[in-house]
Enzyme design. Structure first.
Site, PDB file in Angstrom:
ATOM      1  NE  ARG A  64      16.699  80.791  10.400  1.00  0.00           N
ATOM      2  CZ  ARG A  64      16.602  80.081   9.321  1.00  0.00           C
ATOM      3  NH1 ARG A  64      16.824  79.047   8.918  1.00  0.00           N
ATOM      4  NH2 ARG A  64      15.647  80.871   8.467  1.00  0.00           N
ATOM      5  CG  MET A  78      24.524  68.637  13.212  1.00  0.00           C
ATOM      6  SD  MET A  78      25.195  68.061  11.518  1.00  0.00           S
ATOM      7  CE  MET A  78      23.779  67.060  11.043  1.00  0.00           C
ATOM      8  CG  LEU A 119      23.574  79.417  10.190  1.00  0.00           C
ATOM      9  CD1 LEU A 119      25.080  79.757   9.804  1.00  0.00           C
ATOM     10  CD2 LEU A 119      23.263  79.811  11.521  1.00  0.00           C
ATOM     11  CG  HIS A 151      27.510  67.951   2.503  1.00  0.00           C
ATOM     12  ND1 HIS A 151      26.276  67.922   3.427  1.00  0.00           N
ATOM     13  CD2 HIS A 151      27.243  67.016   1.527  1.00  0.00           C
ATOM     14  CE1 HIS A 151      25.625  67.034   3.061  1.00  0.00           C
ATOM     15  NE2 HIS A 151      26.175  66.521   2.132  1.00  0.00           N
TER      16      HIS A 151
HETATM   17  C1  GRF Z   1      31.544  65.945   9.122  1.00  0.00           C
HETATM   18  O1  GRF Z   1      31.406  64.698   8.682  1.00  0.00           O
HETATM   19  C2  GRF Z   1      30.950  67.040   8.440  1.00  0.00           C
HETATM   20  O2  GRF Z   1      31.063  66.836   7.240  1.00  0.00           O
HETATM   21  C3  GRF Z   1      29.341  67.189   8.629  1.00  0.00           C
HETATM   22  O3  GRF Z   1      29.446  66.779  10.038  1.00  0.00           O
HETATM   23  C4  GRF Z   1      30.544  65.902  10.470  1.00  0.00           C
HETATM   24  C5  GRF Z   1      31.449  66.672  11.742  1.00  0.00           C
HETATM   25  O4  GRF Z   1      32.136  65.969  12.276  1.00  0.00           O
HETATM   26  N1  GRF Z   1      28.918  68.222   8.273  1.00  0.00           N
HETATM   27  P1  GRF Z   1      32.940  66.391  13.401  1.00  0.00           P
HETATM   28  O5  GRF Z   1      32.302  66.998  14.474  1.00  0.00           O
HETATM   29  O6  GRF Z   1      33.939  67.599  12.753  1.00  0.00           O
HETATM   30  O7  GRF Z   1      33.835  65.270  13.708  1.00  0.00           O
END
Ligand code: GRF
Length: 211
Positions: free
Chosen positions: A76, A101, A104, A120
């Protein structure tokens, strides 16, 4: 930023970077609001992904934004050092995590405090962490939504900037609820960025309550 200067104290639009691991639909919404040029408040200048196959990189390239694949691996610190160098080189003022995903480090969050945002798919503090939509369904929630918040040292714990709510319908599955939430995400993220840039939301507890 609220005084018409960006975070470097220079006049002109703030410079936005987006970190994304997935499809990049939130990135797309941010790019529509803040293209590389044309908006007075912000321009998107850099997209970083930990995945070489992320749709987000393609979305960035199509918009003419610098798209950088930085492997996260097990190191990281190395990822963050390289990311920080790229952010500095592009004179970035604000970083938006959009489906990024990876967690950090507290040091990275501290270095970017007040200028690091995340989205989120739940009404935090409900259902933090992975599979938030699945968690909401499993809990029998009657409403859910999305939250844009400042990033702190925790996971999905920083001060809330803005939330948008949706109903959970009796026949919802994960895909249908996620799709309903994503519609709101695409409205929420650009609005939250503007609210930070205008000084309406700050990482000191004085945050807006727009819904
Ligand atoms: C979103 O639903 C966000 O809330 C979550 O991951 C998803 C990302 O979707 N953290 P995208 O790649 O922007 O379509």
């Amino acid at each position: 930023m609220a005084d018409g200067t960006n975070a470097r104290g220079a006049a002109g639009p703030a410079r936005l970077a987006v970190f994304a691991s997935g499809r990049g639909t939130n990135l797309g919404a941010l790019l529509r609001a803040f293209p590389p040029a044309g908006d007075a408040e912000a321009e998107t200048v850099l997209v970083i992904s930990d995945r070489s196959d992320a749709g987000a990189l393609e979305v960035a390239r199509e918009a003419g934004v610098r798209a950088l694949h930085l492997p996260f691996g097990r190191d990281r610190e190395a990822f963050e050092a390289t990311a920080n160098a790229a952010l500095r080189a592009s004179q970035v003022d604000l970083v938006a995590l959009a489906g990024f995903m990876r967690v950090l480090s507290p040091a990275f969050a501290e270095a970017w405090r007040g200028r690091l945002l995340n989205i989120h798919p739940s009404l935090l503090p409900a259902f933090p962490g992975l599979h938030a939509v699945r968690q909401a369904l499993a809990a029998g929630a009657s409403r859910s939504g999305c939250t844009v918040h400042f990033v702190d040292a925790g996971v999905d714990t920083g001060p809330v900037i803005l939330q948008r709510e949706v109903p959970v319908l009796p026949d919802d599955d994960e895909a249908s609820l996620q799709a309903r939430i994503q519609v709101e995400e695409h409205l929420a993220y650009p609005a939250a960025v503007r609210s930070v840039l205008r000084g309406e939301a700050r990482d000191d507890g004085t945050v807006g309550s727009a819904r």
